[in-house]
Design a protein around this motif. Structure first.
Motif, PDB file in Angstrom:
ATOM      1  N   LYS A   4       0.826  -1.210   0.000  1.00  0.00           N
ATOM      2  CA  LYS A   4       0.000   0.000   0.000  1.00  0.00           C
ATOM      3  C   LYS A   4       0.858   1.256   0.000  1.00  0.00           C
ATOM      4  O   LYS A   4       0.518   2.253  -0.640  1.00  0.00           O
ATOM      5  N   LEU A   5       1.974   1.218   0.715  1.00  0.00           N
ATOM      6  CA  LEU A   5       2.862   2.377   0.692  1.00  0.00           C
ATOM      7  C   LEU A   5       3.526   2.521  -0.669  1.00  0.00           C
ATOM      8  O   LEU A   5       3.762   3.630  -1.148  1.00  0.00           O
ATOM      9  N   ASP A   6       3.856   1.404  -1.298  1.00  0.00           N
ATOM     10  CA  ASP A   6       4.378   1.466  -2.663  1.00  0.00           C
ATOM     11  C   ASP A   6       3.409   2.226  -3.564  1.00  0.00           C
ATOM     12  O   ASP A   6       3.818   3.074  -4.368  1.00  0.00           O
ATOM     13  N   LEU A   7       2.125   1.906  -3.451  1.00  0.00           N
ATOM     14  CA  LEU A   7       1.118   2.569  -4.268  1.00  0.00           C
ATOM     15  C   LEU A   7       0.967   4.030  -3.876  1.00  0.00           C
ATOM     16  O   LEU A   7       0.851   4.910  -4.734  1.00  0.00           O
ATOM     17  N   ALA A   8       0.981   4.312  -2.584  1.00  0.00           N
ATOM     18  CA  ALA A   8       0.769   5.684  -2.121  1.00  0.00           C
ATOM     19  C   ALA A   8       1.859   6.618  -2.619  1.00  0.00           C
ATOM     20  O   ALA A   8       1.598   7.780  -2.951  1.00  0.00           O
ATOM     21  N   TYR A   9       3.088   6.135  -2.673  1.00  0.00           N
ATOM     22  CA  TYR A   9       4.222   6.966  -3.073  1.00  0.00           C
ATOM     23  C   TYR A   9       4.598   6.808  -4.543  1.00  0.00           C
ATOM     24  O   TYR A   9       5.547   7.438  -5.007  1.00  0.00           O
ATOM     25  N   MET A  10       3.864   6.015  -5.292  1.00  0.00           N
ATOM     26  CA  MET A  10       4.218   5.758  -6.688  1.00  0.00           C
ATOM     27  C   MET A  10       4.141   7.044  -7.510  1.00  0.00           C
ATOM     28  O   MET A  10       3.151   7.765  -7.456  1.00  0.00           O
ATOM     29  N   PRO A  11       5.186   7.362  -8.277  1.00  0.00           N
ATOM     30  CA  PRO A  11       5.150   8.573  -9.112  1.00  0.00           C
ATOM     31  C   PRO A  11       4.036   8.518 -10.150  1.00  0.00           C
ATOM     32  O   PRO A  11       3.627   7.436 -10.587  1.00  0.00           O
ATOM     33  N   ALA A  12       3.584   9.672 -10.557  1.00  0.00           N
ATOM     34  CA  ALA A  12       2.535   9.732 -11.571  1.00  0.00           C
ATOM     35  C   ALA A  12       2.987   9.060 -12.861  1.00  0.00           C
ATOM     36  O   ALA A  12       2.200   8.371 -13.518  1.00  0.00           O
ATOM     37  N   ALA A  13       4.249   9.243 -13.234  1.00  0.00           N
ATOM     38  CA  ALA A  13       4.742   8.645 -14.482  1.00  0.00           C
ATOM     39  C   ALA A  13       4.609   7.127 -14.459  1.00  0.00           C
ATOM     40  O   ALA A  13       4.226   6.507 -15.461  1.00  0.00           O
ATOM     41  N   THR A  14       4.911   6.525 -13.317  1.00  0.00           N
ATOM     42  CA  THR A  14       4.783   5.070 -13.188  1.00  0.00           C
ATOM     43  C   THR A  14       3.322   4.657 -13.184  1.00  0.00           C
ATOM     44  O   THR A  14       2.928   3.679 -13.836  1.00  0.00           O
ATOM     45  N   GLN A  15       2.503   5.394 -12.446  1.00  0.00           N
ATOM     46  CA  GLN A  15       1.069   5.101 -12.427  1.00  0.00           C
ATOM     47  C   GLN A  15       0.507   5.097 -13.843  1.00  0.00           C
ATOM     48  O   GLN A  15      -0.194   4.151 -14.250  1.00  0.00           O
ATOM     49  N   LEU A  16       0.799   6.144 -14.586  1.00  0.00           N
ATOM     50  CA  LEU A  16       0.219   6.280 -15.921  1.00  0.00           C
ATOM     51  C   LEU A  16       0.641   5.140 -16.845  1.00  0.00           C
ATOM     52  O   LEU A  16      -0.158   4.627 -17.632  1.00  0.00           O
ATOM     53  N   ARG A  17       1.894   4.731 -16.729  1.00  0.00           N
ATOM     54  CA  ARG A  17       2.367   3.613 -17.543  1.00  0.00           C
ATOM     55  C   ARG A  17       1.615   2.328 -17.195  1.00  0.00           C
ATOM     56  O   ARG A  17       1.200   1.576 -18.088  1.00  0.00           O
ATOM     57  N   LEU A  18       1.414   2.081 -15.891  1.00  0.00           N
ATOM     58  CA  LEU A  18       0.721   0.863 -15.464  1.00  0.00           C
ATOM     59  C   LEU A  18      -0.778   0.933 -15.740  1.00  0.00           C
ATOM     60  O   LEU A  18      -1.413  -0.091 -16.035  1.00  0.00           O
ATOM     61  N   TYR A  19      -1.344   2.127 -15.653  1.00  0.00           N
ATOM     62  CA  TYR A  19      -2.765   2.270 -15.999  1.00  0.00           C
ATOM     63  C   TYR A  19      -2.993   1.952 -17.477  1.00  0.00           C
ATOM     64  O   TYR A  19      -3.939   1.239 -17.843  1.00  0.00           O
ATOM     65  N   ARG A  20      -2.108   2.498 -18.314  1.00  0.00           N
ATOM     66  CA  ARG A  20      -2.288   2.302 -19.761  1.00  0.00           C
ATOM     67  C   ARG A  20      -2.132   0.841 -20.159  1.00  0.00           C
ATOM     68  O   ARG A  20      -2.788   0.367 -21.102  1.00  0.00           O
ATOM     69  N   SER A  21      -1.269   0.122 -19.439  1.00  0.00           N
ATOM     70  CA  SER A  21      -1.075  -1.296 -19.740  1.00  0.00           C
ATOM     71  C   SER A  21      -2.072  -2.177 -18.987  1.00  0.00           C
ATOM     72  O   SER A  21      -2.012  -3.403 -19.077  1.00  0.00           O
ATOM     73  N   LYS A  22      -2.976  -1.540 -18.248  1.00  0.00           N
ATOM     74  CA  LYS A  22      -4.029  -2.221 -17.491  1.00  0.00           C
ATOM     75  C   LYS A  22      -3.483  -3.174 -16.422  1.00  0.00           C
ATOM     76  O   LYS A  22      -4.116  -4.156 -16.059  1.00  0.00           O
ATOM     77  N   GLN A  23      -2.288  -2.821 -15.913  1.00  0.00           N
ATOM     78  CA  GLN A  23      -1.711  -3.579 -14.803  1.00  0.00           C
ATOM     79  C   GLN A  23      -2.076  -3.000 -13.448  1.00  0.00           C
ATOM     80  O   GLN A  23      -1.797  -3.621 -12.414  1.00  0.00           O
ATOM     81  N   LEU A  24      -2.664  -1.836 -13.436  1.00  0.00           N
ATOM     82  CA  LEU A  24      -3.014  -1.137 -12.198  1.00  0.00           C
ATOM     83  C   LEU A  24      -4.220  -0.269 -12.474  1.00  0.00           C
ATOM     84  O   LEU A  24      -4.415   0.204 -13.606  1.00  0.00           O
ATOM     85  N   SER A  25      -5.027  -0.053 -11.445  1.00  0.00           N
ATOM     86  CA  SER A  25      -6.204   0.797 -11.573  1.00  0.00           C
ATOM     87  C   SER A  25      -6.050   2.055 -10.711  1.00  0.00           C
ATOM     88  O   SER A  25      -5.496   1.993  -9.603  1.00  0.00           O
ATOM     89  N   PRO A  26      -6.548   3.203 -11.191  1.00  0.00           N
ATOM     90  CA  PRO A  26      -6.556   4.403 -10.357  1.00  0.00           C
ATOM     91  C   PRO A  26      -7.286   4.204  -9.036  1.00  0.00           C
ATOM     92  O   PRO A  26      -6.970   4.869  -8.049  1.00  0.00           O
TER      93      PRO A  26
END
Length: 482
Positions: A4-26
């Motif tokens: 959960k802390l990994d997710l909380a501190y994850m940079p936006a650039a990483t989030q966006l990459r994982l969202y686009r590849s459907k590996q993570l949800s907002p």
């Protein structure tokens, strides 16, 4: 560090990459940050207003956009908005009980651009009353504290934004800067901040009449800060001061061969030995990147800087604002000691204060212009002379000591405010480590007039080689818990 802390501190650039590849949800990141806020908000008090239910709905909508291939550039990334900045349909209190009932009819243009890009606003962040302190405390919201050490403040006036970023309760945040209000909180919380040159980001009346006051982005990484820059700047039909859009180059300019002018104190400031040592260690990273660093003399004095600062800000748009506040006050206890102190200072200014200030600012600018004219690409100095000051400092009654010298508790520990007078120079804040009290220290990288690209290039290159604060469990540990 937990998932959960990994997710909380994850940079936006990483989030966006994982969202686009459907590996993570907002939805997952938002829930991790809201859980983090439930844990740490009672300690740091960085959120003034919370919009969790609306944010959850928006996160589900963002998830659907990714699934349908309709995602926007910031789709699903959380954004905390400073509570002096309008968000449509929400209160803008500016830290004061006097404005608790003011509801914004439209969002500030910078905020609207982030919303249009898909960002999700889940909170507005705390500020000192009227944003006139370098700590973040107010009668209504209480005291906001630095996540790295709760005995110390998160700076001001964008202290809530800085603390929220450091605590992992948001991915991005907004700030505003009239006397260091982005740079000081960015520096003492160990995050990134950009003080834009006047006109880079569109603004609203009456601040179009105050070139010393600008809005801008804050983030935990230079990549995320650059994304906010690219999305947020540019002209607006309603703002005659807004500049044409500037897009940062990709890749950014190499810093090898750049010349950096280092001023340890800008001539006027007292600087703690730890801050100076961390600054000089940071300069070695620039040298390792191929830049040339040379110490230069800036001959400003504290008396000159203070006279220029107060003579400029307290005779312009702030004067009209303070007069408006005077008419609203029914009981002197409704507003802070700091407000009363500054108002009395304003009344005591001589009639020629504005003219004197203008002459002093011209002299200050002549020195800075000469440095750039000598071929330097940037100037580096500490952002603050101390890592931070106690969280509940009362600027009207308390003093601060640096190197056994007593200084003014509002501006005497800062090196940021002169560049609100010299408002065409862009500045990025970058972290330089932590002091013995665990509070981060920082530098401000000052570019020539409107040369935003150079300061972003320097700060981004530096970030790639410096030891990061937010990695491998090196996060605020909330020491000195109270």
């Amino acid at each position: 560090m937990t998932d959960k802390l990994d997710l909380a501190y994850m940079p936006a650039a990483t989030q966006l990459r994982l969202y686009r590849s459907k590996q993570l949800s907002p939805v997952e990141v938002l829930e991790a940050q809201l859980a983090r806020a439930d844990e740490v908000e009672p300690k740091i008090n960085a959120f003034a207003w919370k919009f969790y239910d609306e944010a959850r709905k928006a996160a589900r909508g963002a998830e659907a956009r990714y699934m349908s291939g309709e995602a926007r550039p910031l789709e699903g990334v959380t954004l905390a908005v400073k509570d002096d900045t309008d968000l449509e349909g929400k209160a803008t209190a500016s830290g004061s009980k006097l404005f608790l009932d003011y509801v914004a009819r439209t969002s500030h243009p910078m905020v609207q651009r982030f919303l249009d890009a898909g960002a999700i606003v889940h909170a507005k962040t705390t500020v000192p009353e009227f944003c006139i302190c370098t700590v973040t405390t107010s009668h209504h919201w209480g005291t906001t504290r630095n996540p790295w050490n709760l005995e110390y403040g998160p700076g001001g006036s964008s202290g809530g934004s800085g603390a929220a970023l450091a605590a992992g309760t948001t991915t991005l945040a907004t700030g505003s800067d009239s006397g260091g209000s982005i740079r000081i909180p960015a520096g003492v919380n160990g995050v990134c901040g950009f003080k834009a040159p006047y006109g880079r980001f569109p603004t609203v009346v009456p601040w179009t009449l105050s070139p010393q006051s600008v809005y801008g982005p804050m983030a935990r990484s230079m990549t995320d800060l650059a994304t906010m820059y690219d999305l947020g700047n540019g002209p607006a039909s309603y703002d005659h001061t807004a500049l044409q859009k500037n897009t940062l180059p990709d890749p950014m300019r190499t810093v090898a061969g750049m010349r950096i002018a280092y001023s340890p104190d800008l001539g006027f400031a007292h600087v703690d030995p730890e801050v100076r040592a961390n600054t000089e260690r940071a300069l070695k990273h620039f040298e390792a990147l191929g830049a040339h660093v040379e110490e230069v003399a800036v001959n400003w004095t504290d008396e000159k800087v203070q006279e220029a600062f107060h003579g400029t800000l307290l005779t312009g748009s702030w004067r009209a604002f303070f007069d408006q506040i005077q008419e609203m006050i029914s009981d002197p206890k409704e507003v802070s000691d700091q407000y009363h102190s500054l108002y009395q200072k304003m009344l005591s200014l001589p009639k020629n204060a504005a003219e004197t200030a203008a002459m002093l600012v011209a002299e200050m600018n002549t020195e800075i212009h000469a440095i750039f004219s000598a071929g330097f690409d940037a100037i580096v100095s500490p952002t603050t002379g101390l890592p931070s000051i106690p969280a509940a400092t009362n600027h009207a009654t308390d003093s601060v000591t640096i190197n056994n010298m007593t200084v003014d508790s509002m501006t005497g520990w800062c090196l940021a405010h002169p560049f609100n007078l010299l408002y065409l120079y862009p500045i990025v804040v970058a972290q330089t480590g932590r002091a013995a009290n665990n509070v981060p220290t920082s530098i401000q990288i000052i570019g020539d007039r409107y040369d935003d690209n150079t300061v972003f290039a320097l700060a981004s290159a530096y970030e790639r080689v410096v030891e990061p604060l937010y990695k491998d469990g090196a996060f605020p540990d909330f020491r000195s818990e109270i």
